[in-house]
Design an enzyme around this catalytic site. Structure first.
Site, PDB file in Angstrom:
ATOM      1  N   ASP A   1       3.311  51.445   8.409  1.00 28.42           N
ATOM      2  CA  ASP A   1       4.438  51.067   7.332  1.00 28.42           C
ATOM      3  C   ASP A   1       6.027  51.638   7.807  1.00 28.42           C
ATOM      4  OD1 ASP A   1       3.106  50.422   5.656  1.00 28.42           O
ATOM      5  OD2 ASP A   1       2.418  52.281   4.541  1.00 28.42           O
TER       6      ASP A   1
ATOM      7  N   SER B   1      -0.204  38.857   1.563  1.00 28.11           N
ATOM      8  CA  SER B   1       0.000  37.877   2.665  1.00 28.11           C
ATOM      9  C   SER B   1      -0.554  36.725   1.716  1.00 28.11           C
ATOM     10  CB  SER B   1      -1.582  38.258   3.727  1.00 28.11           C
ATOM     11  OG  SER B   1      -1.137  39.033   4.945  1.00 28.11           O
TER      12      SER B   1
ATOM     13  N   ASN C   1       3.959  44.667   9.180  1.00 31.56           N
ATOM     14  CA  ASN C   1       2.533  45.103   8.656  1.00 31.56           C
ATOM     15  C   ASN C   1       2.171  44.262   7.752  1.00 31.56           C
ATOM     16  OD1 ASN C   1       3.301  47.409  10.162  1.00 31.56           O
ATOM     17  ND2 ASN C   1       5.050  48.273   8.522  1.00 31.56           N
ATOM     18  N   TYR C   2       1.900  43.946   6.893  1.00 30.84           N
ATOM     19  CA  TYR C   2       1.396  43.187   5.352  1.00 30.84           C
ATOM     20  C   TYR C   2       1.193  41.951   5.714  1.00 30.84           C
ATOM     21  CZ  TYR C   2       2.110  47.812   3.646  1.00 30.84           C
ATOM     22  OH  TYR C   2       2.091  49.294   3.347  1.00 30.84           O
ATOM     23  N   LEU C   3       2.049  41.187   6.917  1.00 31.64           N
ATOM     24  CA  LEU C   3       2.412  39.727   6.632  1.00 31.64           C
ATOM     25  C   LEU C   3       1.507  39.442   7.121  1.00 31.64           C
ATOM     26  CD1 LEU C   3       5.720  38.368   5.355  1.00 31.64           C
ATOM     27  CD2 LEU C   3       3.281  38.988   3.571  1.00 31.64           C
TER      28      LEU C   3
END
Length: 887
Positions: free
Chosen positions: A82, A642, A845-847
């Site tokens: 994060d 995502s 971090n998230y996609l």
């Protein structure tokens, strides 16, 4: 870059910022300010620990009281995943309407999840890197996994070629350029917009010399002549540059093509040189002393160093913060008891301290360093790089891999984020006795670069860290890992995104289950179902209870009644400080049952009571594991980010769109996901200045177009009647034109002077006579004459070119400028809309990076326009995805 801290990343040492004003004043008018250690002031930026931007406290809408903690477990969201590459000060209230609609994703969407990772590789504890030292030595596996390497070709034109074509066979090799240590979130590494051509890769056994391969691929006589050794005009320097780059390139281990192993043993052999410690403190010159009650204070080095930490910040916002000042002064007084002033002065009143003499010395030293010539700076950098060279890489299973960070943070003052109760506290100097090393069983133990012995040396091949220690302020564990582009980090990333992608096959059943539990007669189950609803629909972090000495930040499970407000008929208003003290404010419609549940949970409770008093992150994640193996609250967050991103990109029809229109569409989707995940930032202080530069550049394009229109009008008045040439550049007035032409002339003169000096330098090196200064004067006179001519053209509506061109060529040039102006307008809109959103965090971090790679191939967009060089190195496995891949 500071070592990874899995508990928190807000304990980075302070760095001396410029600007601001001193918030503490001496009664006599002297500015009260702390000093910075000499060692820090002499360091380059690369030597300093990673410092985040200033984060001013958020104006609270209500007092956030701290309740005694009920639970002590840590949240899975506190991992390094994060942490933005460039942390931003985000203390902004943000309304996020329509969040539920933005996150609701069909489970049976396009592209059924198909894992690229073996099931054995995805163990229960593999979602994040191992983050705690293990003392038990793991048994070695009997056989090594096969190593498969490829070379990645590189050339001067790499910006216009795809980084990865179709997935090559595992026996291939490729070369990549050495990874830069500088990490950037959003800055593209290429300016060219053309789509890349697929790279051809030859097998190791039949690989031909680069020149010959290039000759066959191009089929041109020019290139064939090069391959045969014949000189080709204008190609010599380029070939030399390519040869030099080839020598610097390294082989890359294609771990994504190799056997993933059993998911527990991370390596078989590991050798590294440990970490590098900052230099010891050097005392200030005898004439530089802080003052106390108007008199100079003679401090021993240990006390002077701590005073210096504060002195460097007297004109920053930190010196205006009462809590920061209080914590610093308390810790400094403790140091002063052990190392008192040499004249036995008792320092008891913070208001009597005057750190300005120290501050002024540090500023002067910074100015001296800034004034060094380019050659001197280059020499200093070379000395530093040579000293650190052996720490930058390690040998992992016989392969050379980059180390993510090898520098131990210097001592300093803890900054924290938001209203952290410990901001301003002293961070101690880390010594070898504080650090545990992890190396291979038979590897030589490295020797520290300062006196001392390691705390311990272990040989645990089930964890991925190389060194670890505990910092003193918050007791957080600090780790040194391999670089982002290493095989171990890459495997962790791939497993993480595959686990999130796997959730697509289970999410319908999970939603059905928690929807039923929203009406459960068991209050614990009903609360758990409600938290799952929020985590799923709003992508909230799970959250965990904090102690009294931690910042008052919360997540879903740790929400208090004061953080949630009900508004009939079915709206809930969230208002709390999330991770990194970023304010989360959202008014959203919810299901009737959820609204009813929140009303029930708040009954007979005070504002300071826990909303979900029967739920904690440990129990929640344990339940999620029963729904799907390896499922945690953070997997939900990654899945929602995502899947939402994929949907938003697919909704855009970009046929016949320009490159800038495609980039705007991508960034818009990225912004929506960033808002969903609450990745916000304060507007950068330099935003308006940056925007003005872009606008000025756009006006420059309009000026050039105006001049070409006037050339056409002078050639033939019939062009004045054409609609495409009747548009006036309304934002270009006479005053701006005068200023623009003067600036342009100054730049041309400066350019001529540099060119003249370079020519003379080359003549001298070749043993020839340098040009006379009169030559330079003539060149400058010609430049001034040209701009004098331009001045005469102002207001006439007509212009001339220095070289005549046919009307057709001028019309083509006008059309190109019009397209550039249009792209510039889109860029301005894109920048302004993204001023409060941190796009980098979601990208990192998230996609799932394969979404971006596939989208770029579909729409012929160079991936370098969207991913920084660091991200391309971090996600090599994603670059080879097929264009029809879907999350």
């Amino acid at each position: 870059m500071s070592p990874v801290d899995f508990d928190s990343d807000d304990d980075k040492p302070l760095r001396a910022p410029n600007g601001g004003s001193n918030g503490h004043h001496h009664p006599n008018g002297n500015g009260h300010v702390p000093t910075q250690q000499r060692a820090l002031s002499s360091m380059s930026d690369d030597e300093m620990p990673l410092a985040t931007q200033d984060s001013s406290p958020l104006p609270a809408t209500r007092t956030l009281k701290r309740k005694k903690p009920v639970y002590a477990e840590s949240s899975s969201d506190d991992s390094e995943d994060d942490t933005p590459l460039a942390a931003t000060p985000a203390k902004v209230a943000v309304a996020m309407p329509g969040a539920i609609q933005a996150t609701t994703v069909p489970a049976n969407g396009k592209g059924k999840a198909k894992s690229n990772v073996s099931k054995a590789a995805v163990s229960d504890d593999e979602y994040a890197d191992s983050d705690a030292p293990k003392r038990k030595r793991a048994a070695k596996p009997k056989a090594k996994p096969p190593k498969k390497k490829v070379k990645q070709e590189s050339s001067d034109d790499d910006d216009d070629k795809p980084l990865a074509a179709k997935k090559p066979s595992t026996s291939r090799k490729r070369k990549v350029k050495v990874e830069s240590d500088v990490e950037s979130d959003d800055e593209p590494i290429a300016k060219k917009a053309a789509a890349k051509k697929p790279r051809k890769v030859k097998s190791e056994e039949t690989e031909k010399p680069p020149a010959k391969v290039k000759a066959e691929a191009n089929g041109s006589a020019t290139v064939k002549a090069e391959a045969n050794g014949s000189p080709v005009k204008g190609k010599g320097k380029k070939k030399e540059k390519e040869k030099k780059e080839d020598e610097e390139q390294e082989e890359v281990f294609r771990w994504w093509d190799a056997d993933a192993g059993d998911g527990s043993v991370k390596w078989q052999t590991l050798e590294h040189n440990g970490v590098i410690f900052p230099p010891p403190y050097e005392s200030l010159p005898p004439n530089v002393k802080m003052k106390y009650n108007g008199k100079e204070l003679d401090l021993p080095p240990a006390s002077e160093e701590v005073a210096g930490f504060y002195a460097a910040l007297i004109e920053s916002d930190h010196a205006k913060d009462a809590k920061f000042n209080e914590n610093f002064f308390n810790d400094w007084k403790t140091v002063l008891k052990k190392y008192p002033p040499l004249d036995n002065t008792k320092v008891t009143n913070f208001d009597l301290c005057d750190f300005r003499p120290m501050f002024e010395y540090f500023e002067a030293e910074k100015a001296k360093k800034k004034a060094l010539s380019a050659a001197e700076k280059k020499e200093l950098k070379k000395i530093k790089d040579d000293m650190e060279a052996k720490y930058t890489t390690c040998l992992l299973d016989g392969r050379k891999e980059k180390v993510g960070n090898f520098r131990v943070e210097p001592p300093g003052l803890f900054r924290g984020r938001g209203e952290h109760p410990k901001k301003g506290a002293l961070k101690f100097r880390v010594r070898p006795e504080d650090i545990s090393l992890n190396i291979g069983d038979n590897a030589p133990v490295p020797v520290p670069n300062i006196p001392g012995k390691w705390k311990e040396v272990i040989h645990d091949n089930t964890v991925t860290w190389l060194a670890t220690w505990t910092e003193n302020v918050n007791g957080n564990h600090k780790y040194v890992f391999l670089a982002a582009g290493s095989s171990l980090k890459g495997q962790s990333d791939m497993i993480k995104f595959e686990k999130a992608r796997e959730l697509k096959n289970h999410v319908d059943k999970i939603r059905q289950n928690y929807t039923q539990d929203l009406k459960s007669k068991v209050m614990a189950d009903r609360q758990r179902a409600t938290t799952m609803y929020f985590i799923d629909k709003l992508a909230l972090r799970a959250g965990n209870e904090k102690g009294e000495d931690e910042a008052d930040t919360v997540g879903c499970c740790s929400l208090r009644c004061e953080h949630v407000t009900l508004e009939a008929p079915n709206f809930i208003i969230f208002d709390f400080l999330g991770k990194d003290s970023i304010r989360y404010y959202n008014r959203v419609p919810v299901d009737a049952q959820v609204f009813k549940n929140i009303r029930i949970f708040k009954e007979n409770k005070s504002d300071n009571d826990s909303l979900f008093d029967r739920v904690n992150t440990t129990g929640l994640n344990k339940h999620l594991q029963s729904e799907m193996k390896g499922l945690t609250a953070k997997v939900f967050r990654t899945f929602n980010a995502s899947s939402t991103f994929q949907r938003l990109l697919d909704e855009n029809t970009l046929e016949n769109a320009t490159l800038q229109e495609k980039l705007n569409a991508y960034n818009k989707a990225n912004r929506e996901v960033a808002i969903l995940c609450n990745h916000r930032r304060t507007v950068p202080k330099t935003h308006e200045q940056s925007m003005e530069k872009v606008r000025d550049k756009q006006r420059g394009l309009k000026y050039d177009r105006m001049k070409l229109r006037h050339v056409l009008f002078k050639m033939d008045k019939k062009f004045r009647k054409k609609a495409e040439y009747q548009e006036d550049e309304s934002d270009i007035d006479d005053e701006w034109i005068v200023s623009h032409e003067e600036d342009k002339m100054a730049k041309e003169i400066e350019k001529a002077e540099k060119k003249f000096a370079k020519e003379n330098e080359k003549l001298t090196d070749d043993g020839k006579e340098a040009q006379d200064d009169s030559e330079l004067k003539d060149r400058i006179a010609n430049i001034k004459a040209e701009f004098k001519r331009l001045a005469k053209e102002r207001g006439t509506g007509e212009a001339e070119l220095t070289r005549e061109k046919p009307a057709e060529k001028i019309e083509e040039a006008i059309q190109k400028l019009t397209e550039k102006i249009k792209a510039s307008k889109l860029q301005i809109i894109d920048r302004d809309e993204g001023k409060e959103v941190a796009l980098g965090t979601s990208k990192i971090n998230y996609l799932d990076p394969r979404i971006t790679a596939a989208w770029c191939k579909i729409h012929d967009v160079p991936v370098e326009k969207l991913f920084s060089k660091t991200l391309i190195v971090k996600f090599p496995w994603a670059m080879e995805v097929e264009e029809d891949w879907k999350f």
